[in-house]
Write a protein that holds these residues in place. Sequence first.
Motif, mmCIF file in Angstrom:
data_model
loop_
_atom_site.group_PDB
_atom_site.id
_atom_site.type_symbol
_atom_site.label_atom_id
_atom_site.label_comp_id
_atom_site.label_asym_id
_atom_site.label_seq_id
_atom_site.Cartn_x
_atom_site.Cartn_y
_atom_site.Cartn_z
ATOM 1 N N GLU A 19 32.133 64.879 86.908
ATOM 2 C CA GLU A 19 32.840 65.464 88.044
ATOM 3 C C GLU A 19 33.970 66.375 87.576
ATOM 4 O OE1 GLU A 19 32.180 61.891 91.341
ATOM 5 O OE2 GLU A 19 33.873 61.799 89.945
ATOM 6 N N ILE A 20 34.637 65.993 86.493
ATOM 7 C CA ILE A 20 35.707 66.827 85.937
ATOM 8 C C ILE A 20 35.148 68.153 85.452
ATOM 9 C CG2 ILE A 20 37.375 67.011 84.047
ATOM 10 C CD1 ILE A 20 37.726 63.940 84.293
ATOM 11 N N PHE A 24 35.996 71.905 87.125
ATOM 12 C CA PHE A 24 36.553 73.012 86.343
ATOM 13 C C PHE A 24 35.635 74.224 86.385
ATOM 14 C CE2 PHE A 24 36.608 75.447 82.416
ATOM 15 C CZ PHE A 24 37.903 75.943 82.455
ATOM 16 N N ARG A 25 34.368 73.995 86.233
ATOM 17 C CA ARG A 25 33.405 75.107 86.223
ATOM 18 C C ARG A 25 33.462 75.898 87.533
ATOM 19 N NH1 ARG A 25 28.281 75.666 83.512
ATOM 20 N NH2 ARG A 25 26.938 77.155 84.582
ATOM 21 N N GLN A 26 33.492 75.204 88.649
ATOM 22 C CA GLN A 26 33.524 75.881 89.943
ATOM 23 C C GLN A 26 34.823 76.644 90.143
ATOM 24 O OE1 GLN A 26 30.923 76.131 92.024
ATOM 25 N NE2 GLN A 26 29.788 75.013 90.448
ATOM 26 N N ALA A 27 35.934 76.025 89.748
ATOM 27 C CA ALA A 27 37.221 76.699 89.906
ATOM 28 C C ALA A 27 37.326 77.914 88.996
ATOM 29 C CB ALA A 27 38.358 75.717 89.612
ATOM 30 N N GLU A 48 46.391 77.140 84.566
ATOM 31 C CA GLU A 48 46.708 75.774 85.000
ATOM 32 C C GLU A 48 45.484 74.872 84.993
ATOM 33 O OE1 GLU A 48 48.566 75.832 88.780
ATOM 34 O OE2 GLU A 48 50.442 76.711 88.066
ATOM 35 N N ILE A 49 44.374 75.385 85.568
ATOM 36 C CA ILE A 49 43.186 74.533 85.610
ATOM 37 C C ILE A 49 42.593 74.335 84.214
ATOM 38 C CG2 ILE A 49 42.650 75.195 87.986
ATOM 39 C CD1 ILE A 49 40.372 76.932 86.845
ATOM 40 N N SER A 50 42.756 75.322 83.328
ATOM 41 C CA SER A 50 42.297 75.161 81.953
ATOM 42 C C SER A 50 43.081 74.061 81.251
ATOM 43 C CB SER A 50 42.440 76.485 81.184
ATOM 44 O OG SER A 50 41.630 77.490 81.750
ATOM 45 N N GLY A 106 26.566 85.490 85.945
ATOM 46 C CA GLY A 106 25.129 85.205 86.009
ATOM 47 C C GLY A 106 24.530 85.165 84.622
ATOM 48 N N ASP A 107 25.054 85.993 83.682
ATOM 49 C CA ASP A 107 24.513 86.032 82.336
ATOM 50 C C ASP A 107 25.499 85.468 81.325
ATOM 51 O OD1 ASP A 107 23.151 89.233 83.115
ATOM 52 O OD2 ASP A 107 22.197 87.269 83.169
ATOM 53 N N GLY A 108 26.693 85.085 81.764
ATOM 54 C CA GLY A 108 27.733 84.741 80.802
ATOM 55 C C GLY A 108 28.166 83.303 80.819
ATOM 56 N N ASP A 109 27.299 82.400 81.199
ATOM 57 C CA ASP A 109 27.697 81.001 81.235
ATOM 58 C C ASP A 109 27.989 80.445 79.857
ATOM 59 O OD1 ASP A 109 25.783 79.865 84.113
ATOM 60 O OD2 ASP A 109 27.829 80.638 83.934
ATOM 61 N N ASP A 110 27.704 81.219 78.794
ATOM 62 C CA ASP A 110 28.054 80.755 77.455
ATOM 63 C C ASP A 110 29.554 80.533 77.327
ATOM 64 O OD1 ASP A 110 25.502 80.742 76.695
ATOM 65 O OD2 ASP A 110 25.557 82.641 75.603
ATOM 66 N N ILE A 111 30.354 81.196 78.164
ATOM 67 C CA ILE A 111 31.795 81.001 78.096
ATOM 68 C C ILE A 111 32.159 79.552 78.362
ATOM 69 C CG2 ILE A 111 32.093 81.604 80.541
ATOM 70 C CD1 ILE A 111 34.738 82.811 79.842
ATOM 71 N N PHE A 112 31.454 78.910 79.281
ATOM 72 C CA PHE A 112 31.734 77.520 79.586
ATOM 73 C C PHE A 112 31.226 76.597 78.490
ATOM 74 C CE2 PHE A 112 31.597 79.654 83.698
ATOM 75 C CZ PHE A 112 32.883 79.358 84.125
ATOM 76 N N ALA A 113 30.056 76.935 77.928
ATOM 77 C CA ALA A 113 29.555 76.130 76.817
ATOM 78 C C ALA A 113 30.532 76.183 75.656
ATOM 79 C CB ALA A 113 28.191 76.639 76.374
#
Length: 307
Positions: A19-20, A24-27, A48-50, A106-113
């Motif tokens: 859930e955490i 974070f991902r959505q925010a 702040e959220i980071s 859409g193509d950059g979810d590597d940032i979250f990984a």
Amino acid sequence: MSQDPYELLGLKRNATQREIQSAFRQAAKKLHPDLNPGDKKAEAKFKEISAAYELLSDEEKRGRFDRGEIDMTGAEQAPRNFYREYASASRPGDAYHNGAGFADFGDGDDIFASFFSRRSGGRRSQQYRAPGNDRHFSMEIDFLDAVNGTKTQLTLPQGSTLDVQIPPGTRDGQTLRLRGLGEPGIGGGPAGDALIDIVVRPHPIYTREGNDIRLDVPITIREAVLGGTVRVPTPSGPVNLKLPPNSNSGKVFRLTGRGVRERGGQAGDVYVTVKIVLPDAPDEALTAFAESWVAGMGQNPRRNMEG
């Protein structure tokens, strides 16, 4: 800055790591500075959220915060230049940066990984694992292909093709889900799905009502008066319809089980409405008959319409 990381991410204090991560991902997708250029409030909120995620994703530090041993200012902060490292990337083909100068999530979810798998406090954080995003498409198909089912191909924007199985009974506006054919997952997560919105082209003679099919069939005066056998098309092939004598225009005949058959379901019916059609060219014999037809002179088919 809020002093409560749970409040920053909109979480309860018993939130799970999943859930955490999701919060974070959505925010971050809403507040990331590359998506809000020049918005200082969004930039500050992103920091702040980071920081809140850095604290709560570390079980040891989260526990110390929950016990009151450390506060928000004592938690490890997300690197200040975290987003700038991606926004200023100039390497060709960088998945996070595009020519417009902002992030393409859409193509950059590597940032979250990358964010979720960084080392924290001298030890490796738990690898973030998430399913890939779904891909959305629209496809037009013929009426009979929707009714009977077919196999076709969808051409994707980059020029490749996707095989699509159209099941029997597919409806206009229906969305087909092709599992595992969306964007690849993150951190070993499963791929997303391809979602295809179906647009069914109208048919020149058939209309669909649920699983029933309706059509008008023209008949001659001779067939209407004397009756006979009329060849009628249906989505599954032509059938012979037996007309009784004196079949008026507007009379409806039902062909049971000749309509739409959905996979694993019962087939609908075909409803045939007959329409009497006069010859294209005037017929002298027919004209003479009508003029001398005494019974026809006294007929009033519109009597029920009179006030």
